[in-house]
Write an enzyme that holds these catalytic residues in place. Structure first.
Site, PDB file in Angstrom:
ATOM      1  N   ASP A 237       0.955  -0.992   0.016  1.00 38.26           N
ATOM      2  CA  ASP A 237       0.004  -0.221   0.039  1.00 38.26           C
ATOM      3  C   ASP A 237       1.184   1.274   0.152  1.00 38.26           C
ATOM      4  OD1 ASP A 237      -2.485   1.435   0.390  1.00 38.26           O
ATOM      5  OD2 ASP A 237      -3.210  -0.480   1.317  1.00 38.26           O
TER       6      ASP A 237
ATOM      7  N   ASP B  24      -3.236   4.595  -2.356  1.00 34.99           N
ATOM      8  CA  ASP B  24      -4.487   5.052  -1.551  1.00 34.99           C
ATOM      9  C   ASP B  24      -5.060   6.331  -2.101  1.00 34.99           C
ATOM     10  OD1 ASP B  24      -6.058   4.259   0.672  1.00 34.99           O
ATOM     11  OD2 ASP B  24      -5.271   6.225   1.463  1.00 34.99           O
TER      12      ASP B  24
ATOM     13  N   HIS C  86     -11.166  -3.957   2.548  1.00 36.03           N
ATOM     14  CA  HIS C  86     -11.127  -3.691   3.907  1.00 36.03           C
ATOM     15  C   HIS C  86     -11.987  -2.335   4.360  1.00 36.03           C
ATOM     16  CE1 HIS C  86      -8.411  -1.005   1.801  1.00 36.03           C
ATOM     17  NE2 HIS C  86      -8.531  -0.160   3.025  1.00 36.03           N
TER      18      HIS C  86
END
Ligand code: TEU
Ligand code: CA
Length: 580
Positions: A100, A201, A332
């Site tokens: 990430d 992200d 998530h």
């Protein structure tokens, strides 16, 4: 230009939320050694690559999405050495690892932020987005995605800083060249350690309209204000091209997939079109918004299978030949798909395997979220004290203050909270679910005793086994992974589509049918198939019901789809003429 030359175009991904996957040292927190222990499990499933949610140093206000040091591993998860061992182990098993990359914002505990607030004239003074307030408050009316204003006053600097997410997540100032170069340096540092790519992200929010205008639209009170000025902002594409040049171009084998909430069709084409030199693929949220009303995620609405097919088609057809899709039903941030799009009660096995058929028949790279392969349902915690997620807790507290009832809020939270998908992996039915020796950081999902890997694989119908079969089928059928998608008209509750054989490997087209309901539904095959019933031109290659009565169905030209029944049929030769 559909290619199959990049490794990720032939890969099945598995997303791991490290904090909840496997605890190796009994502190109740999943860790790197735990992941390493489970590499054989992933191998058995047929996985080619994993995406790890953030494991960097972080005060965990947003569990790792608030990073305080990009180049160190959070001690909860282990050490750099353990990370490198794990990476080597994945590679030796033929699996890739992507990490990430959270660079829209840092934690307010990051040393850059501390310097920035202490010394506005210093080297970090302009690393974040600082503005003076207006007479009575913040610089403008933009909101945080987690509720409230997107601005927070800092008494030390006597200015406000922008935070699109939690107030401990300060947005970096991408207009500052030094910030951008610092990000590229960090990316190069990670790729030089050997990682295979990045999941970026909220990467489509890095460029803000630097005049910071008020959002004057008339909106539902739950809707985030300001998005037109920071989602797909003015300099986004120039930043991404620069990133590709400075951090990704040396090695075209590094995969860059961007998470882009609010990206619409043209945005996705611009962000990831084959000729664009920006991202390799985009996670867009269209399907994840299928049950959102005007007020967004907490304004929950019923969804329909016909809309599901529409949302799949929009991207499968629209991106065809132009950009590579990234497909997922879970992550998530979302409820568990078997609870959301399936039936986690009576038809748990049938609906979970039906969803596997859909996910693994789409063109693009599929991402399976940990636990999806055993149909893990929503954690479904009953009490607000069991929830850990800042988004959920903020929503609860803001809305309670506004006078909403406990019951109304808990009903929404039990369905939509991100914690539904963050509970510990259910390995066994033992105490702590085989995840840990100890009380985990977040409670186990309420049904872990009946739904877990050990039970799934103990001899009865196994969702894991269906994922295995479908993954290996997909590997041998390029029409499934790469073919052109053609939606089929059908009954309301049924999702049906055809996948056409790609030119580079013609070996037949496929028909996919999935009943997304618990009712029996008739699908009239005579409309679709005009083959003589006894030719060998049609072959059932997958069905999630044992007694599939295929011969009979074919003869009758009528498909009686049972609850959540799904199948994949291969049509040998050229089916174009026969189908309309
Ligand atoms: O999520 C971005 C995002 O906009 C949402 O999916 C968000 O979680 C949701 O709107 C909350 O209501 C990414 C990450 O995936 C998420 O886990 C992080 O919390 C967020 O960015 C901030 O880094
Ligand atoms: Ca641990």
């Amino acid at each position: 230009m559909t290619t199959n030359s990049k490794w990720w175009q032939n890969a099945v991904f598995y997303q791991i939320y490290p904090r909840s996957f496997k605890d190796s040292n009994g502190d109740g927190i999943g860790d790197i050694r735990g992941i390493r222990e489970k590499i054989p499990y992933l191998k058995e499933l047929g996985i080619d690559a994993v995406w790890l949610n953030p494991i960097y140093s972080s005060p965990n206000n947003d569990y790792g999405y608030d990073i305080s040091d990009y180049q160190s591993i959070h001690p909860d998860y282990g050490t750099r050495e353990e990370f490198e061992e794990m990476l080597r182990e994945f590679h030796s098993q033929g699996m890739k690892v992507i990490m990430d990359l959270v660079v829209n914002h840092t934690s307010t505990e990051h040393s850059w932020f501390q310097s920035s607030r202490e010394d506005p004239e210093g080297p970090y003074g302009d690393y974040y987005i600082w503005r003076d307030g207006k007479a009575s408050g913040p610089p403008n009316n933009w909101n945080s995605f987690f509720g409230g204003s997107a601005w927070k006053y800092d008494p030390l600097r006597s200015q406000y800083y922008l935070h699109l997410f939690d107030e401990h997540q300060a947005d970096l100032n991408w207009a500052n060249t030094r910030v951008r170069n610092e990000v590229y340096r960090i990316m190069n540092w990670w790729t030089s350690l050997g990682i295979d790519g990045f999941r970026m992200d909220v990467i489509n929010m890095i460029s803000k309209d630097t005049s910071f205008p008020e959002d004057t639209r008339v909106l539902d009170p739950l809707v985030v204000k300001g998005t037109p000025y920071f989602v797909n902002g003015p300099k986004l594409h120039s930043y991404l091209r620069e990133m590709r040049q400075k951090a990704l171009s040396g090695d075209s084998e590094i995969f860059g997939v961007g998470e882009c909430p609010g990206a619409e069709f043209d945005d996705v084409l611009q962000l990831s079109g084959y000729d664009r030199e920006e991202l390799d693929a985009v996670f867009q949220m269209d399907l994840m918004e299928i049950d959102h009303g005007k007020g967004g995620k907490w304004d929950i609405r019923p969804w329909s299978a016909s809309d599901f097919l529409l949302r799949l088609s929009r991207w499968q057809q629209g991106l065809d030949g132009r950009a590579w899709p990234a497909n997922f039903f879970a992550n998530h941030d979302q409820p568990r798909p078997v609870s959301r799009f399936g039936n986690d009660g009576e038809y748990h096995y049938e609906s979970a395997s039906m969803l596997a058929v859909l996910l693994l028949s789409l063109t693009g790279t599929p991402f399976i979220y940990y636990g999806e392969e055993i149909g893990m349902p929503n954690a479904d915690y009953l009490d607000i004290s069991d929830y850990r997620d800042v988004d959920t807790l903020n929503f609860y507290h803001y809305e309670r203050e506004k006078g909403k009832t406990e019951e109304e809020l808990m009903n929404k939270i039990r369905y939509m909270s991100r914690d539904n998908a963050r509970s510990p992996m259910q390995w066994t039915g033992d105490e702590y679910g085989g995840f840990s020796q100890q009380n985990p950081w977040i409670p186990l999902g309420r049904r872990y005793k009946e739904i877990n890997v050990a039970h799934d694989r103990s001899g009865g119908p196994s969702i894991f086994a269906e994922y295995q079969k479908l993954i290996s089928l997909r590997k041998n059928c390029p029409a499934l992974s790469h073919g052109r998608f053609v939606p089929l008209k059908s009954e309301q509750q049924v999702v049906g589509f055809k996948k056409l054989q790609p030119e580079f490997q013609p070996e037949g087209d496929y028909l996919i049918y999935a009943n997304m309901s618990k009712e029996r539904v008739n699908v009239d095959l005579s409309e679709l198939l005009s083959f003589p019933p006894d030719t060998a031109a049609v072959e059932l290659v997958y069905s999630n019901y044992k007694n599939n009565q295929w011969e009979k169905k074919l003869k009758n030209r009528k498909q009686d789809l049972r609850p959540y029944e799904a199948y994949i049929v291969r049509i040998l030769g050229d089916s174009d003429k026969e189908l309309h």
